[in-house]
Motif scaffolding. Structure first.
Motif: not given
Ligand code: MG
Ligand code: AMP
Length: 470
Positions: A180-182, A251-254, A261-263
């Motif tokens: 679940i992302r921001f 904000t989709d990577n929070m 995550f998401d490197y």
């Molecule tokens: Mg991403």
């Protein structure tokens, strides 16, 4: 009701995801299997065939998600709102309730979805390789990160403008404490769906913040935002003390659990430099090393703004005003952890004063002498033991006058753990780092000769000090 209906993700219902099919790949070459992560969810005993069936062909795990689910979300990319995001090359594949945590398996590079836009739904093998090394090293540095679970090379070749092309493809599976992302909340705000915001909040509280369950409505939303803020303050402090630049703090990577995550285009700092920027497309340095706390706080305001669509009276400034203090507190904690030190003062003001001295003298020294970031953390572990400073590759820096204040400050601290001070890792002269040149040098023999020896050696090195910084 079938057993699968009881899986947490189905509580959210079809407004939150789309059922998708995984791509079929021409080849299956296993490149990475994370046994420690598999053990956490009881999958460590899978045979090679079973592993491939699930994490390459994406046949459902028994009594788990039946059809992969591409999750819906929006988000701010470089502070510009994009309502066309969502899982464009991945999906939620399975969920596992362990003794204390709900864990998700999600994919990257598993094929196109309704959110692929013009993308091919694929991941380059080099992207997968970079994500493996990031997650392994961050874990060893004590950062709360997602785990890379599995990587198969798929036999496809891809065209990319940021890699010599054609380039090889891979499919990655990630083990994560929530997906679940921001941006999952932001999408519901954009669509003006307050009831779904409440539903998503209830899901987050039930599965990730159960201590908030005895609060209701706006009060619960407020505590949720504050708790997420505290977790993120800790995360960003731990990145900073690991010399890590995430690179794409959209904000989709929070993650709302405060897990990193998401490197993608991440980098580790060579030397301390607040302006150091990781992504080649980050022209303004928005996500530079030193701007990471401000970026995360900006993102927290977007999460708060989304919650306001359901709870209009949330006082965001009041709820997020603690972020700066939390961040400073966590910087001290993370630094003491990295240096294996204990502050011996009794009085809170004295504790604070000594911690502030340590941070400021350390970073003044690092900046002035252009010290290697990770090597300095390594050399000063347990207070900077004299013989170790002498045999450091940058040993002459510790002879300089500019080190004096820091040296005096270090002497005011106590060693936190004798066992950690004596760890075999610190018997070697050099710190384990992952600067861009080293990463490229590990990739080169893979690209040229399919030689994974350096990669395997690096994994062994990274894992050799696991636990020292936890
Ligand atoms: Mg991403
Ligand atoms: P990222 O930069 O990986 O966080 O991705 C940002 C957005 O672009 C997400 O919605 C991704 O799913 C999507 N995306 C990135 N690469 C691809 C690709 N090759 N194909 C389809 N979608 C992609």
């Amino acid at each position: 009701m079938s057993l699968t209906n009881t899986l947490p993700i189905y509580e959210l219902g079809p407004d939150f995801y789309d059922e998708v099919a995984a791509a079929r790949f021409p080849e299956a070459i296993l490149r990475y299997r994370n046994q420690a992560a598999a053990k956490q969810i009881g999958l460590d005993n899978l045979t090679a065939e079973q592993w491939q069936k699930h994490f390459w062909a994406f046949e459902a795990v028994p009594e788990n998600i039946k059809t992969p689910l591409a999750l819906r979300y929006h988000g701010h990319q470089f502070q510009t709102y994009n309502p066309q995001l969502g899982d464009g090359r991945g999906f939620l594949f399975a969920q596992f309730q362990t003794q204390d945590r709900l864990l998700d398996l999600g994919t990257k590079g598993s094929g196109q979805t309704p959110y692929s836009r013009n993308g091919d739904g694929r991941l380059t093998l080099k992207g997968a390789f970079r994500e493996i090394l990031a997650t392994e090293l961050l874990e060893s540095y004590g950062v709360n990160t997602s785990k890379t679970f599995s990587v198969f090379e798929t036999g496809e070749s891809l065209e990319r403008h940021d890699e010599p092309s054609p380039t090889r493809a891979g499919v990655l599976v990630r083990l994560s404490h929530s997906h679940i992302r921001f941006g999952t909340f932001q999408r519901l705000a954009f669509l003006q769906q307050p009831e779904n915001i409440k539903k998503l909040l209830a899901y987050c509280v039930k599965h990730f913040y159960p201590t908030l369950e005895n609060h209701q409505d706006q009060e619960q939303a407020a505590l949720f935002l504050q708790t997420v803020s505290q977790r993120l303050a800790k995360l960003v402090a731990s990145w900073m003390m690991a010399g890590f630049v995430h690179g794409v703090l959209n904000t989709d990577n929070m993650n709302i659990t405060g897990e990193s995550f998401d490197y993608g285009p991440y980098r580790f700092l060579p030397t301390y430099d607040p302006n150091f920027t990781a992504a080649y497309f980050d022209h303004s340095g928005l996500y530079s090393f030193g701007r990471q706390p401000a970026s995360v706080l900006w993102n927290l305001y977007q999460l708060g703004g989304a919650l306001k669509v359901a709870y209009p009276d949330l006082p965001l400034d009041e709820l997020l005003e603690g972020f700066a203090d939390d961040f400073n507190y966590e910087i001290h904690q993370e630094l003491l952890k990295r240096l294996n030190l204990r502050n011996p003062m009794q009085d809170p003001a004295a504790i604070q004063e000594l911690n502030v001295d340590l941070v400021s003298h350390l970073f003044q020294f690092m900046e002035k002498e252009k010290c290697l970031f990770e090597q300095t953390m390594f050399d000063l572990h347990s207070g900077g033991i004299r013989e170790r400073l002498a045999r450091s590759p940058q040993g002459e820096l510790y002879q300089k006058e500019s080190f004096a204040k820091l040296k005096d400050t270090l002497e005011c601290f106590e060693v936190a753990s004798e066992e950690k001070a004596q760890h075999a890792y610190f018997k070697q002269p050099k710190a384990c780092s992952l600067l861009i040149d080293e990463l490229e040098n590990i990739w080169k023999p893979i690209a040229e000769n399919d030689d994974w020896t350096s990669f395997e050696e690096k994994l062994t090195e990274i894992r050799s000090f696991r636990g020292v910084y936890s």
